[in-house]
Design a protein around this motif. Structure first.
Motif, short mmCIF file in Angstrom:
data_model
loop_
_atom_site.label_atom_id
_atom_site.label_comp_id
_atom_site.label_asym_id
_atom_site.label_seq_id
_atom_site.Cartn_x
_atom_site.Cartn_y
_atom_site.Cartn_z
N TYR A 26 15.28 -44.47 33.53
CA TYR A 26 14.92 -45.49 32.43
C TYR A 26 15.69 -45.28 31.22
O TYR A 26 15.21 -45.72 30.25
N VAL A 27 16.75 -44.35 31.21
CA VAL A 27 17.09 -43.74 30.18
C VAL A 27 18.56 -43.96 30.24
O VAL A 27 19.34 -43.66 31.29
N GLN A 28 19.31 -44.20 29.25
CA GLN A 28 20.75 -44.70 29.00
C GLN A 28 21.58 -43.47 29.04
O GLN A 28 21.17 -42.49 28.47
N GLY A 29 22.37 -43.30 30.20
CA GLY A 29 23.29 -42.08 30.21
C GLY A 29 24.43 -41.82 29.04
O GLY A 29 24.81 -42.71 28.24
N PRO A 30 24.91 -40.69 29.37
CA PRO A 30 25.97 -40.38 28.38
C PRO A 30 27.09 -41.43 28.00
O PRO A 30 27.77 -41.54 27.17
N ASN A 31 27.29 -42.14 29.14
CA ASN A 31 28.50 -42.85 28.96
C ASN A 31 28.11 -44.47 28.81
O ASN A 31 28.89 -45.43 28.56
N ASP A 32 26.91 -44.75 28.60
CA ASP A 32 26.29 -46.19 28.19
C ASP A 32 26.49 -46.38 26.81
O ASP A 32 26.80 -45.49 25.94
N ARG A 33 26.04 -47.47 26.28
CA ARG A 33 26.21 -48.14 24.96
C ARG A 33 25.18 -47.07 23.88
O ARG A 33 25.63 -46.94 22.98
N ALA A 34 24.03 -46.75 24.67
CA ALA A 34 23.18 -45.97 23.45
C ALA A 34 22.63 -44.97 24.26
O ALA A 34 21.50 -44.85 24.80
N PRO A 35 23.33 -43.67 24.49
CA PRO A 35 22.96 -42.57 25.14
C PRO A 35 21.37 -42.14 24.87
O PRO A 35 21.23 -42.15 23.60
N LEU A 36 20.78 -41.61 25.65
CA LEU A 36 19.31 -41.34 25.54
C LEU A 36 18.45 -42.38 25.43
O LEU A 36 17.08 -41.74 25.09
N HIS A 37 18.72 -43.48 24.96
CA HIS A 37 17.67 -44.74 24.63
C HIS A 37 17.31 -45.25 25.86
O HIS A 37 17.87 -45.40 26.73
#
Length: 492
Positions: free
Chosen positions: A443-454
């Motif tokens: 449910y959390v955006q990863g390090p390579n996503d647009r907004a990490p940890l969001h």
């Protein structure tokens, strides 16, 4: 012969008188110069080393003393905000002006009760009296220290002059009287108005005023009576990194507002109109209570002032705190460092938590004073880390580092929960258990996503479900009569 003798004797007497007068003049000049030098030196040294006096009121602890004297006849004092020195808003007469250091902020249950009391005048008087008394006590100590320096200096001067003990005692006493008289008289003449100015201070914020950029601005006055719920907060509530709103305004894009936010989920499931004012990077002071300037120059008006336009809203959902404690920066520092629990970053985080606590309770007080008394839900933050951190090893996240980050996140959540409970507001704790980073369905955006940890779209839905479970306790909360879309601030 007799006449010549009398003339010579008279001449000798006149010469003796002149010589005696010259000796007295030289002695007087010596003592005058000595006393002036000793007085000036003793007072200057005393101002450098006199201990600042600690005063406390309403959870705010400050130290009161004197700033370095200058040659101007009036001007501002100095306020040290955790190392950042700024001039005070009040002006003080005289070259000696106050120095105040804000050193600690503690908001506990007792302080919260005082902040919510029906007699804030008592609180105001307490703070103003504390500041004035601290200034008075500071100069009592300064006078004693100046006298101590003077005694040492005068004894040294008398010793160099090889004065006998009785004469030495007279020199020390006379010089001490001069030092005390000049010190007390100087304070009375140059800083007599300072206690009165300090007594006019109701809060420590009065000493510096509001930042022109972050001062609450006049919000649009058009009411929005059809709104059932309002969301205010930061990038978590804006749902940054998820699909943008359709027909997004420049401010929507600058704030990162998404059509997959938990505000949109609440609107859909309850058939509500929800006003989403959240903006990425928002803090309590720069976003919720004051205006927020985004990187592209877009200015978001104060969210709370905008929320007040929803005159019939039954609930306000709040997500704030991560940017106040610079969670993103702390995470990056942790990744780049060998360890995360070093004393420097720990002390820095403690300072940020203290600053946030003070701002947060100011926000809670303003929420409690909103017209219509809408219910308030405070969202805590989810933990992005689960037991499996294998996918994060390449980025420098270890189990030990994750433990430190989660502990700090728990500190923030504790402040959020305690504040909500103190003011009688609801508090929700979204759980991403089984859906953290490195799981099959995060449910959390990863390090390579647009907004990490969001949160991802699914994470936003999980937050909406946590809020939904808390909503039945709010009396009078009813769905809108017909389906309407979620509103962002730019779509009104």
């Amino acid at each position: 012969m007799e006449r010549r003798g009398r003339t010579a004797q008279a001449r000798r007497l006149t010469e003796n008188d002149i010589s005696k007068a010259l000796r007295l003049t030289r002695t007087a000049a010596f003592y005058l110069v000595t006393f002036m030098i000793v007085t000036a030196g003793s007072i200057w040294l005393a101002l450098q080393v006199a201990p600042l006096q600690t005063v406390s009121a309403a959870g705010q602890t400050a130290q009161v003393g004197a700033a370095a004297p200058d040659f101007s006849l009036s001007g501002p004092g100095e306020l040290d905000l955790f190392g950042q020195v700024v001039p005070t808003k009040p002006q003080f007469t005289g070259p000696i002006r106050p120095l105040l250091k804000l050193t600690h902020i503690t908001i506990d249950d007792e302080v919260a009760r005082v902040l919510r009391s029906d007699s804030p005048r008592t609180l105001e008087l307490n703070l103003s009296q504390q500041l004035a008394q601290g200034w008075t006590h500071y100069f009592e100590w300064e006078t004693l220290i100046a006298a101590g320096f003077a005694v040492v200096a005068l004894v040294a001067v008398a010793g160099v002059a090889r004065q006998p003990y009785k004469k030495m005692a007279k020199t020390v006493v006379a010089g001490l009287v001069v030092v005390i008289a000049v010190n007390v008289g100087g304070v009375l003449l140059t800083a007599s108005s300072t206690p009165g100015v300090l007594r006019s201070v109701k809060t420590l914020d009065d000493l510096v005023g509001a930042d022109p950029l972050t001062a609450p601005q006049q919000a649009a006055t058009r009411p929005l009576p059809g709104v059932q719920a309002v969301v205010i907060g930061d990038s978590t509530a804006a749902a940054i990194g998820n699909p943008r709103l359709p027909n997004a305004t420049p401010l929507d894009r600058a704030c990162g507002r998404s059509s997959e936010s938990y505000a949109a989920d609440l609107a859909m499931v309850n058939n509500w109109t929800v006003l989403n004012l959240a903006c990425s990077g928002a803090t309590v002071q720069n976003g919720l209570l004051g205006a927020q300037v985004r990187g592209n120059g877009q200015v978001a008006p104060p969210q709370l002032a905008e929320a007040a336009r929803a005159t019939h809203a039954k609930v306000i959902v709040v997500s704030v705190g991560a940017d106040d404690v610079q969670w993103s920066i702390m995470t990056k520092l942790c990744v780049a460092s060998t360890v995360c629990n070093d004393k420097v970053s720990g002390a820095f985080f403690s300072k940020l938590i203290g600053d946030f606590t003070r701002s947060y309770y100011e926000l809670l007080g303003d929420l409690a004073a909103l017209p219509g008394s809408p219910a308030v839900l405070i969202n805590q933050y989810y933990s992005p880390f689960g037991p499996d951190l294998g996918c994060l090893a390449q980025y420098g996240i270890t189990a030990a580092k994750a433990k430190v980050l989660v502990a700090r996140l728990n500190q923030l959540n504790t402040v959020l929960a305690q504040g909500a409970q103190t003011f009688g507001f609801g508090v929700t704790s979204p759980q991403f258990t089984g859906h953290e980073l490195c799981t099959a369905d995060p449910y959390v955006q990863g390090p390579n996503d647009r907004a990490p940890l969001h949160p991802t779209a699914e994470g936003e839905l999980a937050i909406a479900l946590a809020d939904q479970q808390a909503l039945p306790t709010v009396e009078g909360l009813v769905p809108a009569p017909s389906p309407t879309p979620t509103l962002s601030a730019g779509q009104e």
